[in-house]
Write an enzyme that holds these catalytic residues in place. Sequence first.
Site, PDB file in Angstrom:
ATOM      1  N   GLY A  13     -23.193  28.963  40.687  1.00  0.00           N
ATOM      2  CA  GLY A  13     -22.818  29.976  39.690  1.00  0.00           C
ATOM      3  C   GLY A  13     -21.465  29.618  39.093  1.00  0.00           C
ATOM      4  N   ARG A  74     -28.329  25.343  39.232  1.00  0.00           N
ATOM      5  CA  ARG A  74     -28.774  25.510  40.623  1.00  0.00           C
ATOM      6  C   ARG A  74     -29.856  24.454  40.796  1.00  0.00           C
ATOM      7  NH1 ARG A  74     -25.901  29.688  42.370  1.00  0.00           N
ATOM      8  NH2 ARG A  74     -25.659  31.534  41.074  1.00  0.00           N
ATOM      9  N   ASP A 105     -20.651  27.635  48.441  1.00  0.00           N
ATOM     10  CA  ASP A 105     -21.104  27.006  49.682  1.00  0.00           C
ATOM     11  C   ASP A 105     -22.257  26.014  49.491  1.00  0.00           C
ATOM     12  OD1 ASP A 105     -22.875  29.031  49.182  1.00  0.00           O
ATOM     13  OD2 ASP A 105     -22.976  29.752  51.245  1.00  0.00           O
ATOM     14  N   THR A 127     -16.195  30.271  43.240  1.00  0.00           N
ATOM     15  CA  THR A 127     -17.330  31.191  43.303  1.00  0.00           C
ATOM     16  C   THR A 127     -16.827  32.615  43.284  1.00  0.00           C
ATOM     17  OG1 THR A 127     -19.007  32.147  44.772  1.00  0.00           O
ATOM     18  CG2 THR A 127     -17.392  30.725  45.818  1.00  0.00           C
ATOM     19  N   ASP A 129     -18.172  35.076  44.411  1.00  0.00           N
ATOM     20  CA  ASP A 129     -18.534  35.787  45.644  1.00  0.00           C
ATOM     21  C   ASP A 129     -17.421  35.753  46.690  1.00  0.00           C
ATOM     22  OD1 ASP A 129     -20.939  36.080  44.408  1.00  0.00           O
ATOM     23  OD2 ASP A 129     -21.968  34.530  45.549  1.00  0.00           O
ATOM     24  N   ASP A 131     -17.197  33.694  49.084  1.00  0.00           N
ATOM     25  CA  ASP A 131     -17.883  33.603  50.368  1.00  0.00           C
ATOM     26  C   ASP A 131     -17.590  32.321  51.154  1.00  0.00           C
ATOM     27  OD1 ASP A 131     -19.211  31.935  48.658  1.00  0.00           O
ATOM     28  OD2 ASP A 131     -21.214  32.699  49.100  1.00  0.00           O
ATOM     29  N   ARG A 164     -21.973  64.158  37.867  1.00  0.00           N
ATOM     30  CA  ARG A 164     -23.059  63.316  38.389  1.00  0.00           C
ATOM     31  C   ARG A 164     -22.510  62.356  39.433  1.00  0.00           C
ATOM     32  NH1 ARG A 164     -25.558  61.559  32.601  1.00  0.00           N
ATOM     33  NH2 ARG A 164     -26.870  63.383  32.290  1.00  0.00           N
ATOM     34  N   ARG A 173     -23.806  38.165  46.658  1.00  0.00           N
ATOM     35  CA  ARG A 173     -24.860  37.523  47.450  1.00  0.00           C
ATOM     36  C   ARG A 173     -24.817  37.994  48.890  1.00  0.00           C
ATOM     37  NH1 ARG A 173     -27.003  31.926  45.789  1.00  0.00           N
ATOM     38  NH2 ARG A 173     -24.910  31.672  44.975  1.00  0.00           N
TER      39      ARG A 173
HETATM   40  O1  F6P Z   1     -22.916  32.999  43.272  1.00  0.00           O
HETATM   41  C1  F6P Z   1     -22.544  33.814  42.239  1.00  0.00           C
HETATM   42  C2  F6P Z   1     -23.609  34.816  41.918  1.00  0.00           C
HETATM   43  O2  F6P Z   1     -23.211  35.533  40.776  1.00  0.00           O
HETATM   44  C3  F6P Z   1     -23.989  35.755  43.053  1.00  0.00           C
HETATM   45  O3  F6P Z   1     -23.104  36.823  43.175  1.00  0.00           O
HETATM   46  C4  F6P Z   1     -25.366  36.168  42.639  1.00  0.00           C
HETATM   47  O4  F6P Z   1     -26.130  36.528  43.784  1.00  0.00           O
HETATM   48  C5  F6P Z   1     -25.921  34.936  42.021  1.00  0.00           C
HETATM   49  O5  F6P Z   1     -24.808  34.164  41.611  1.00  0.00           O
HETATM   50  C6  F6P Z   1     -26.811  35.172  40.844  1.00  0.00           C
HETATM   51  O6  F6P Z   1     -27.321  33.936  40.487  1.00  0.00           O
HETATM   52  P1  F6P Z   1     -28.037  33.586  39.133  1.00  0.00           P
HETATM   53  O7  F6P Z   1     -27.004  33.445  38.079  1.00  0.00           O
HETATM   54  O8  F6P Z   1     -28.720  32.294  39.421  1.00  0.00           O
HETATM   55  O9  F6P Z   1     -28.946  34.728  38.835  1.00  0.00           O
END
Ligand code: F6P
Length: 323
Positions: A13, A74, A105, A127, A129, A131, A164, A173
Amino acid sequence: MEINKIAVLTSGGDAQGMNTTINILVRIAALRKLEIFGVMNGYKGLYNNEFVELNTEMVANISSIGGTILKTARFEDFMKKEVVEKSAENLRKMEIDVLIVIGGDGSYRGAVSLVREGINVIAIPGTIDNDLRYTNKCLGFDTAVNNACSYIENVKQTMSSLNRGVVFEVMGRYCGDIALYSAVSTACDIIAIPEKPITKEELIDRVKYCVENKNHSPTVVIAEKMFDIREIAEELTKETGVDFKYSIVGYIQRGGKPSVADKALAMQFAVRTIELIEDGIFNRAIGIRDDKVFDIEIEKALSAEYNFNYDLLNLFYMLNYKK
Ligand code: F6P
């Protein structure tokens, strides 16, 4: 070993700060008289031989732009040995001395495979995330949290005017950092993250507690994959009598210009990368802990001890949950 040619790719990503890093790498490479190539489309482009020579003119205006000018992908096939072998061969044919990989990762695992094929690699954490647990911060995380916060604050204002409740889903992720930092920063009431999962019943119970305590628009932040937020919003409406909406924060988190913090991080990571290359030290992952930039073996970075901010989570609990 004399270093003449280096290459950089972005993978997985995209993350804000990738372009800033590329900008600094190219500018330092020019100062040091190193040739620098970009590999387009991450590992997929590496496999397909998509090299582009970079120069300072090409990167002059990219520092504050989100995404990555090198594009990314990816590419599951990079788990196959023959794909890694051909990619390593492509680097050798181009006489690239060191490959710089910017990613998360999955990208680090790809980097380890290339190291096993004899390629010199330096990995930079990029990233949203956050992570990669060996480092406190990854490129993109700060911007993504800020983006999530602006979104959440806007939605909260309109929800609160109508009494609300709202359930937000943020990215991450398998990592709750975006959820935790955005929930704390926007004073949300309930959080559901993988580091400390709660059951659906507990979540509903906590929302009921908010409503009983005169909170007429409780806000819930859920890290993606924890729950189906549409179902949760429906159940909360039924169980609490408060009208609950749901909102997926989504790709807005990954877009937009990098924050100053991410740009400063990019600069620090890029500088350390070139220093390592000049010192002939390879197969390292750059990170930052307690404001100090450091590097460790890429493989060790992947198995580093868990580095989640439980103090912040406990503070969140203390402020929001009944004893
Ligand atoms: O790794 C970054 C991220 O945005 C995650 O938070 C998410 O799960 C994933 O990529 C979404 O991936 P894609 O852009 O392939 O839908």
